[in-house]
Design a protein around this motif. Structure first.
Motif, PDB file in Angstrom:
ATOM      1  N   ALA A 265      92.956 -45.706   3.018  1.00 57.34           N
ATOM      2  CA  ALA A 265      91.728 -45.600   2.223  1.00 57.34           C
ATOM      3  C   ALA A 265      90.805 -44.527   2.783  1.00 57.34           C
ATOM      4  O   ALA A 265      90.212 -43.741   2.029  1.00 57.34           O
ATOM      5  CB  ALA A 265      91.012 -46.949   2.169  1.00 57.34           C
ATOM      6  N   VAL A 266      90.675 -44.474   4.098  1.00 61.55           N
ATOM      7  CA  VAL A 266      89.850 -43.440   4.735  1.00 61.55           C
ATOM      8  C   VAL A 266      90.430 -42.066   4.433  1.00 61.55           C
ATOM      9  O   VAL A 266      89.709 -41.137   4.041  1.00 61.55           O
ATOM     10  CB  VAL A 266      89.734 -43.675   6.265  1.00 61.55           C
ATOM     11  N   ASP A 267      91.740 -41.917   4.599  1.00 63.16           N
ATOM     12  CA  ASP A 267      92.380 -40.629   4.353  1.00 63.16           C
ATOM     13  C   ASP A 267      92.199 -40.192   2.905  1.00 63.16           C
ATOM     14  O   ASP A 267      91.888 -39.028   2.635  1.00 63.16           O
ATOM     15  CB  ASP A 267      93.866 -40.699   4.709  1.00 63.16           C
ATOM     16  N   ALA A 268      92.363 -41.109   1.968  1.00 60.65           N
ATOM     17  CA  ALA A 268      92.216 -40.766   0.545  1.00 60.65           C
ATOM     18  C   ALA A 268      90.794 -40.295   0.237  1.00 60.65           C
ATOM     19  O   ALA A 268      90.607 -39.294  -0.469  1.00 60.65           O
ATOM     20  CB  ALA A 268      92.583 -41.969  -0.328  1.00 60.65           C
ATOM     21  N   ALA A 269      89.801 -40.987   0.773  1.00 64.15           N
ATOM     22  CA  ALA A 269      88.407 -40.595   0.525  1.00 64.15           C
ATOM     23  C   ALA A 269      88.116 -39.232   1.142  1.00 64.15           C
ATOM     24  O   ALA A 269      87.494 -38.372   0.507  1.00 64.15           O
ATOM     25  CB  ALA A 269      87.453 -41.649   1.067  1.00 64.15           C
ATOM     26  N   LYS A 270      88.565 -39.000   2.368  1.00 61.91           N
ATOM     27  CA  LYS A 270      88.323 -37.719   3.027  1.00 61.91           C
ATOM     28  C   LYS A 270      89.044 -36.586   2.297  1.00 61.91           C
ATOM     29  O   LYS A 270      88.514 -35.477   2.197  1.00 61.91           O
ATOM     30  CB  LYS A 270      88.722 -37.780   4.501  1.00 61.91           C
ATOM     31  N   THR A 271      90.227 -36.864   1.773  1.00 60.78           N
ATOM     32  CA  THR A 271      90.959 -35.849   1.013  1.00 60.78           C
ATOM     33  C   THR A 271      90.221 -35.514  -0.278  1.00 60.78           C
ATOM     34  O   THR A 271      90.055 -34.339  -0.618  1.00 60.78           O
ATOM     35  CB  THR A 271      92.395 -36.327   0.724  1.00 60.78           C
ATOM     36  N   GLU A 272      89.749 -36.530  -0.995  1.00 58.45           N
ATOM     37  CA  GLU A 272      89.004 -36.276  -2.229  1.00 58.45           C
ATOM     38  C   GLU A 272      87.678 -35.575  -1.962  1.00 58.45           C
ATOM     39  O   GLU A 272      87.225 -34.774  -2.792  1.00 58.45           O
ATOM     40  CB  GLU A 272      88.763 -37.573  -2.982  1.00 58.45           C
ATOM     41  N   LEU A 273      87.075 -35.839  -0.815  1.00 53.11           N
ATOM     42  CA  LEU A 273      85.840 -35.139  -0.453  1.00 53.11           C
ATOM     43  C   LEU A 273      86.108 -33.671  -0.125  1.00 53.11           C
ATOM     44  O   LEU A 273      85.205 -32.845  -0.169  1.00 53.11           O
ATOM     45  CB  LEU A 273      85.178 -35.807   0.755  1.00 53.11           C
ATOM     46  N   GLY A 274      87.351 -33.352   0.214  1.00 50.35           N
ATOM     47  CA  GLY A 274      87.697 -31.976   0.574  1.00 50.35           C
ATOM     48  C   GLY A 274      87.730 -31.743   2.064  1.00 50.35           C
ATOM     49  O   GLY A 274      87.937 -30.631   2.523  1.00 50.35           O
ATOM     50  N   GLU A 275      87.538 -32.801   2.856  1.00 51.53           N
ATOM     51  CA  GLU A 275      87.546 -32.668   4.310  1.00 51.53           C
ATOM     52  C   GLU A 275      88.957 -32.612   4.864  1.00 51.53           C
ATOM     53  O   GLU A 275      89.170 -32.202   6.005  1.00 51.53           O
ATOM     54  CB  GLU A 275      86.777 -33.826   4.947  1.00 51.53           C
ATOM     55  N   ARG A 276      89.940 -33.052   4.069  1.00 49.52           N
ATOM     56  CA  ARG A 276      91.350 -32.997   4.434  1.00 49.52           C
ATOM     57  C   ARG A 276      92.115 -32.479   3.231  1.00 49.52           C
ATOM     58  O   ARG A 276      91.582 -32.392   2.135  1.00 49.52           O
ATOM     59  CB  ARG A 276      91.873 -34.388   4.818  1.00 49.52           C
ATOM     60  N   GLY A 277      93.380 -32.175   3.454  1.00 51.53           N
ATOM     61  CA  GLY A 277      94.223 -31.728   2.347  1.00 51.53           C
ATOM     62  C   GLY A 277      93.965 -30.271   2.009  1.00 51.53           C
ATOM     63  O   GLY A 277      93.489 -29.494   2.844  1.00 51.53           O
ATOM     64  N   PRO A 278      94.258 -29.892   0.770  1.00 54.00           N
ATOM     65  CA  PRO A 278      94.072 -28.489   0.365  1.00 54.00           C
ATOM     66  C   PRO A 278      92.610 -28.067   0.506  1.00 54.00           C
ATOM     67  O   PRO A 278      91.703 -28.867   0.281  1.00 54.00           O
ATOM     68  CB  PRO A 278      94.485 -28.482  -1.101  1.00 54.00           C
ATOM     69  N   VAL A 279      92.411 -26.823   0.878  1.00 53.39           N
ATOM     70  CA  VAL A 279      91.034 -26.318   1.029  1.00 53.39           C
ATOM     71  C   VAL A 279      90.366 -26.240  -0.337  1.00 53.39           C
ATOM     72  O   VAL A 279      91.024 -26.088  -1.365  1.00 53.39           O
ATOM     73  CB  VAL A 279      90.999 -24.937   1.725  1.00 53.39           C
ATOM     74  N   TRP A 280      89.054 -26.342  -0.344  1.00 57.65           N
ATOM     75  CA  TRP A 280      88.305 -26.309  -1.590  1.00 57.65           C
ATOM     76  C   TRP A 280      87.811 -24.910  -1.944  1.00 57.65           C
ATOM     77  O   TRP A 280      87.308 -24.681  -3.030  1.00 57.65           O
ATOM     78  CB  TRP A 280      87.140 -27.302  -1.568  1.00 57.65           C
ATOM     79  N   TRP A 281      87.959 -23.955  -1.057  1.00 59.62           N
ATOM     80  CA  TRP A 281      87.542 -22.590  -1.367  1.00 59.62           C
ATOM     81  C   TRP A 281      88.739 -21.835  -1.942  1.00 59.62           C
ATOM     82  O   TRP A 281      89.879 -22.226  -1.768  1.00 59.62           O
ATOM     83  CB  TRP A 281      86.943 -21.885  -0.150  1.00 59.62           C
ATOM     84  N   ASP A 282      88.437 -20.725  -2.623  1.00 60.92           N
ATOM     85  CA  ASP A 282      89.508 -20.024  -3.337  1.00 60.92           C
ATOM     86  C   ASP A 282      89.648 -18.552  -2.970  1.00 60.92           C
ATOM     87  O   ASP A 282      90.142 -17.759  -3.765  1.00 60.92           O
ATOM     88  CB  ASP A 282      89.332 -20.182  -4.847  1.00 60.92           C
ATOM     89  N   ASP A 283      89.248 -18.194  -1.758  1.00 62.39           N
ATOM     90  CA  ASP A 283      89.359 -16.787  -1.364  1.00 62.39           C
ATOM     91  C   ASP A 283      90.522 -16.531  -0.405  1.00 62.39           C
ATOM     92  O   ASP A 283      90.578 -15.487   0.240  1.00 62.39           O
ATOM     93  CB  ASP A 283      88.052 -16.295  -0.750  1.00 62.39           C
ATOM     94  N   ASP A 284      91.444 -17.458  -0.317  1.00 61.43           N
ATOM     95  CA  ASP A 284      92.640 -17.345   0.535  1.00 61.43           C
ATOM     96  C   ASP A 284      92.346 -17.321   2.032  1.00 61.43           C
ATOM     97  O   ASP A 284      93.220 -16.997   2.834  1.00 61.43           O
ATOM     98  CB  ASP A 284      93.495 -16.125   0.162  1.00 61.43           C
ATOM     99  N   ALA A 285      91.120 -17.663   2.429  1.00 60.66           N
ATOM    100  CA  ALA A 285      90.802 -17.762   3.859  1.00 60.66           C
ATOM    101  C   ALA A 285      91.565 -18.954   4.436  1.00 60.66           C
ATOM    102  O   ALA A 285      91.718 -19.981   3.770  1.00 60.66           O
ATOM    103  CB  ALA A 285      89.304 -17.935   4.064  1.00 60.66           C
ATOM    104  N   PRO A 286      92.042 -18.827   5.668  1.00 63.38           N
ATOM    105  CA  PRO A 286      92.810 -19.926   6.256  1.00 63.38           C
ATOM    106  C   PRO A 286      91.931 -21.131   6.556  1.00 63.38           C
ATOM    107  O   PRO A 286      90.714 -21.022   6.680  1.00 63.38           O
ATOM    108  CB  PRO A 286      93.349 -19.323   7.553  1.00 63.38           C
ATOM    109  N   ASP A 287      92.587 -22.272   6.673  1.00 66.69           N
ATOM    110  CA  ASP A 287      91.885 -23.497   7.056  1.00 66.69           C
ATOM    111  C   ASP A 287      91.844 -23.548   8.578  1.00 66.69           C
ATOM    112  O   ASP A 287      92.882 -23.587   9.234  1.00 66.69           O
ATOM    113  CB  ASP A 287      92.621 -24.718   6.507  1.00 66.69           C
ATOM    114  N   LEU A 288      90.653 -23.529   9.139  1.00 66.67           N
ATOM    115  CA  LEU A 288      90.479 -23.543  10.586  1.00 66.67           C
ATOM    116  C   LEU A 288      90.002 -24.903  11.081  1.00 66.67           C
ATOM    117  O   LEU A 288      89.481 -25.027  12.190  1.00 66.67           O
ATOM    118  CB  LEU A 288      89.493 -22.443  10.998  1.00 66.67           C
ATOM    119  N   ASN A 289      90.188 -25.928  10.260  1.00 66.34           N
ATOM    120  CA  ASN A 289      89.770 -27.274  10.629  1.00 66.34           C
ATOM    121  C   ASN A 289      90.380 -27.666  11.969  1.00 66.34           C
ATOM    122  O   ASN A 289      91.575 -27.470  12.200  1.00 66.34           O
ATOM    123  CB  ASN A 289      90.196 -28.264   9.542  1.00 66.34           C
ATOM    124  N   ARG A 290      89.553 -28.216  12.830  1.00 67.87           N
ATOM    125  CA  ARG A 290      89.906 -28.708  14.163  1.00 67.87           C
ATOM    126  C   ARG A 290      90.197 -27.605  15.186  1.00 67.87           C
ATOM    127  O   ARG A 290      90.542 -27.905  16.316  1.00 67.87           O
ATOM    128  CB  ARG A 290      91.073 -29.694  14.110  1.00 67.87           C
TER     129      ARG A 290
END
Length: 118
Positions: free
Chosen positions: A70-95
């Protein structure tokens, strides 16, 4: 409580020198509030499952698995996990440590990398 440092492009916050992806700013306030509520419900369920584990209750493992999903699903829908929410092809530097990213010089300019007045 310390000041939250947000990258200039508003994609990440910096916590102890590490980048953490922010929620998608394109979400409506209502949808974001609903997702945050679901996230907090999931976090409370994780806490309850940990207590159940500590007590040795047999359903604890199943409850923990469901709560973490449930936590993972909410964080993914918020955009904090999963595919990035930006569209300029910048890499995901999370963590990533900020010093090892393109944000390094920006961060170093902030009081030696510490939060506070500029």
């Amino acid at each position: 409580m310390s000041e939250v440092i947000t990258t200039p492009d508003l994609r990440y916050i910096v916590v102890r020198g590490r980048l953490w992806r922010r929620a998608n700013p394109g979400l409506s306030a209502e949808h974001r509030a609903s997702l945050v509520s679901r996230l907090m419900d999931g976090r409370r369920a994780v806490k309850a499952a940990k207590a159940a584990e500590h007590e040795g209750r047999p359903e604890a493992g199943t409850a923990m698995k469901a709560a973490r999903a449930a936590v993972d699903a909410a964080k993914t829908e918020l955009g904090e996990r999963g595919p990035v929410w930006w569209d300029d092809d910048a890499p995901d530097l999370n963590r990533h440590m900020v010093r090892n990213t393109p944000y390094a010089s920006w961060f170093a300019a902030l009081n030696g990398g510490e939060p506070g007045p500029k």
